[in-house]
Enzyme design. Structure first.
Site, short mmCIF file in Angstrom:
data_model
loop_
_atom_site.label_atom_id
_atom_site.label_comp_id
_atom_site.label_asym_id
_atom_site.label_seq_id
_atom_site.Cartn_x
_atom_site.Cartn_y
_atom_site.Cartn_z
N ASP A 39 89.09 87.09 12.10
CA ASP A 39 89.15 87.22 10.64
C ASP A 39 88.03 86.42 9.98
O ASP A 39 87.78 86.60 8.79
CB ASP A 39 90.51 86.75 10.12
CG ASP A 39 90.71 87.07 8.64
OD1 ASP A 39 90.42 88.22 8.24
OD2 ASP A 39 91.15 86.19 7.88
N HIS A 87 87.92 88.40 6.55
CA HIS A 87 88.45 87.15 5.99
C HIS A 87 89.52 87.44 4.93
O HIS A 87 89.39 87.04 3.76
CB HIS A 87 87.33 86.28 5.40
CG HIS A 87 87.73 84.83 5.31
ND1 HIS A 87 86.83 83.79 5.40
CD2 HIS A 87 88.95 84.25 5.17
CE1 HIS A 87 87.48 82.63 5.28
NE2 HIS A 87 88.76 82.88 5.14
N VAL A 88 90.54 88.14 5.37
CA VAL A 88 91.65 88.51 4.48
C VAL A 88 92.98 87.98 5.01
O VAL A 88 94.05 88.40 4.56
CB VAL A 88 91.74 90.05 4.30
CG1 VAL A 88 90.60 90.55 3.43
CG2 VAL A 88 91.75 90.77 5.65
N VAL A 128 91.81 82.71 13.14
CA VAL A 128 92.18 82.80 11.73
C VAL A 128 91.88 81.46 11.04
O VAL A 128 92.43 81.16 9.99
CB VAL A 128 93.68 83.16 11.55
CG1 VAL A 128 93.93 84.61 11.95
CG2 VAL A 128 94.60 82.21 12.31
N ALA A 129 90.97 80.67 11.65
CA ALA A 129 90.64 79.36 11.11
C ALA A 129 89.36 79.46 10.28
O ALA A 129 89.39 79.94 9.13
CB ALA A 129 90.49 78.36 12.26
N ARG A 130 88.25 79.06 10.86
CA ARG A 130 86.96 79.16 10.20
C ARG A 130 85.94 79.60 11.25
O ARG A 130 86.03 79.18 12.41
CB ARG A 130 86.52 77.82 9.62
CG ARG A 130 87.13 77.49 8.28
CD ARG A 130 86.59 78.41 7.17
NE ARG A 130 87.12 78.07 5.85
CZ ARG A 130 88.21 78.61 5.30
NH1 ARG A 130 88.91 79.51 5.98
NH2 ARG A 130 88.59 78.26 4.09
N GLU A 143 79.41 84.78 6.71
CA GLU A 143 80.22 85.77 6.01
C GLU A 143 79.52 86.15 4.71
O GLU A 143 79.01 85.25 4.03
CB GLU A 143 81.61 85.20 5.71
CG GLU A 143 82.41 84.93 6.98
CD GLU A 143 83.82 84.39 6.73
OE1 GLU A 143 84.25 84.37 5.56
OE2 GLU A 143 84.47 84.00 7.68
#
Lengths: 314, 314
Positions: B256, B280-281, B230-232, B261
């Site tokens: 995520d 990415h939510v 859930v970072a990058r 992206e």
């Protein structure tokens, strides 16, 4: 050597045999197998789905039935008591698994994993679904039934910043993580509903809890509320649940249990975007067979040694 | 009256306008809108996806940029500093939302919600999937990055009975829920891996963390381990991740964020049974616009009054 008939849809029989040759294991593959062997058995290991009421005729006084489940509403325990048959469930095996399953259902709803996973299958990067997600922190969870599973859920929920309330038949015997005014008797349950954002069902099925969650409950909850059921299907009036979802009186439902199981193919619950349906697997895990086998063999040692059994119901 | 250009894919501009008429809001709908209005603006509200490096040319000294996100690797913050442009992120807005999203990903994996929801769509009551589910309690979670989000996840994980370890660049400044020997420096990260069942990534993307999770990490983890990011995206070497999933060196991944992206349609990550892909939510929720608007207007009051800004990066 005592004999245990084991009738289950997971490899419990072979797991027990791998661990020990005492007791002798008879792995039943069908109802007929059970009928052939039960009269000569000392122990019967099974679950509510595999129980047939005519098995009663083969049970003699002193037989011990060990269920792999917690809920025992499908077993004729009063008849067991009358016939001097001992019955134990597997409550201590399931509480953390079911608790994790309850969180899986509630997060699947709040993070909209139904539509998100549909999008994954379609390779569709659609961030707009993010606008339908919500935050649980700071909302109110009401746990209906503060037994081992309810308590396990309440303890975890506090770490997520839920305001946790619980309902217990006899609040005076409660000794868990919730403070006194957070635990109310069944008669006060309805007073909690207008402030409840998430209602989690963890009660055993009894005459009192049958359809305890009915149209009056859905009316009293806010329209934004969500229900998660990891207890037993008939605790909920399923027609009333469907009506509440259809009219928008309820925001969503995470359901592991149903009034009829398997859930009939024509049930509208399957296809809704606001439901997450799991096939009564709240207590399952890959190491279920070995974990159950250890619990059973521990209880078996007690039984052989004449000690009192763990998780004894009658 | 100060002017704020707001460029975002959620209704932040209208939400701010509903709350106040100070500052004056210019709702930009396109890059061209931003280029037309940014030179005259005092404030620019946007996120990394909407940032274009040529916007720099329109920024004058004293301009304040408020990002709606936490991660700011896509913004040229050194250039902002050189030009006397102030930059703030929205860290305090996201930690609990992202933390709940991380739990959604980890429970979606452990309760096999990918196949379970596929079965729901097909109205297929298949309990056999229960044998693939697993219990998190008692397993080891390693949180890579103990900032606000990592800490928020660690705190919740303890209630689930995880053995929680954390990795922090400077363990000496850590002051959270984990005890001293549970927090290690980046140099000791690899020592934790052989015992790690669940690796949760919560570090900012920097030169040091780029591809920090590479083939050597996947080799050191047990084959039964799972990664949640859930970072990058670029914190993970995505090719190495895919290879580890394909060879069975890794059990699953909840993702995520991705190196590119939107995740390209031809990425094999979409169709795997052992991945859960969300677009990415992690920071999104239905009340995102109002929650962000309140954070922004609070910071705006400070800015007008000459106080120091919250979440200031440069």
């Amino acid at each position: 050597m005592p004999t245990a008939v084991i009738y289950h849809d997971t490899p419990i029989a072979s797991t027990v045999e791998d661990l020990t040759d005492d007791p002798t294991v008879v792995a039943a593959e069908s109802d007929a197998d059970v009928r052939d062997h039960l009269a000569d058995a000392d122990i019967f290991v099974t679950n509510p789905n595999h129980w047939r009421d005519d098995f009663l005729d083969s049970l003699s006084a002193g037989t011990w039935i060990q269920s792999t489940s917690i809920g025992y509403d499908a077993f004729p325990v009063d008849e067991f008591a009358d016939r001097d048959v001992t019955f134990t469930n597997a409550e201590t095996l399931h509480d953390t698994v079911v608790s994790e399953h309850a969180f899986a259902l509630m997060f699947a709803l709040s993070r909209r994993l139904g539509p998100v996973l549909d999008n994954q299958r379609r390779r569709d990067w659609d961030r707009s679904v993010g606008a339908e997600m919500w935050l649980w922190e700071g909302t109110q969870m009401t746990v209906f039934g503060l037994g081992n599973i309810g308590e396990s859920i309440a303890r975890r929920a506090r770490a997520f910043g839920f305001e946790v309330f619980g309902v217990k038949r006899t609040p005076s015997i409660y000794s868990g993580v919730l403070t006194g005014d957070r635990v109310v008797a069944t008669e006060q349950f309805h007073e909690l509903l207008p402030e409840t954002d998430l209602l989690v069902l963890t009660v055993p099925l009894t005459d009192e809890t049958h359809h305890a969650i009915d149209a009056s409950v859905f009316s009293a909850l806010p329209d934004s509320a969500v229900v998660v059921n990891v207890a037993r299907g008939p605790v909920v009036d399923q027609d009333a649940l469907l009506a509440a979802l259809e009219t928008g009186e309820l925001r969503g439902a995470g359901l592991d249990v149903f009034e009829d199981e398997p859930l009939p193919r024509d049930s509208p619950l399957w296809e809704r975007d606001d439901t997450v349906v799991t096939p009564h697997v709240g207590g399952r895990s890959e190491d279920f067979a070995i974990r159950f086998a250890r619990l059973f063999l521990d209880n078996y040692r007690r039984w052989r040694d004449g000690e009192s059994l763990a998780n004894r119901i009658v």
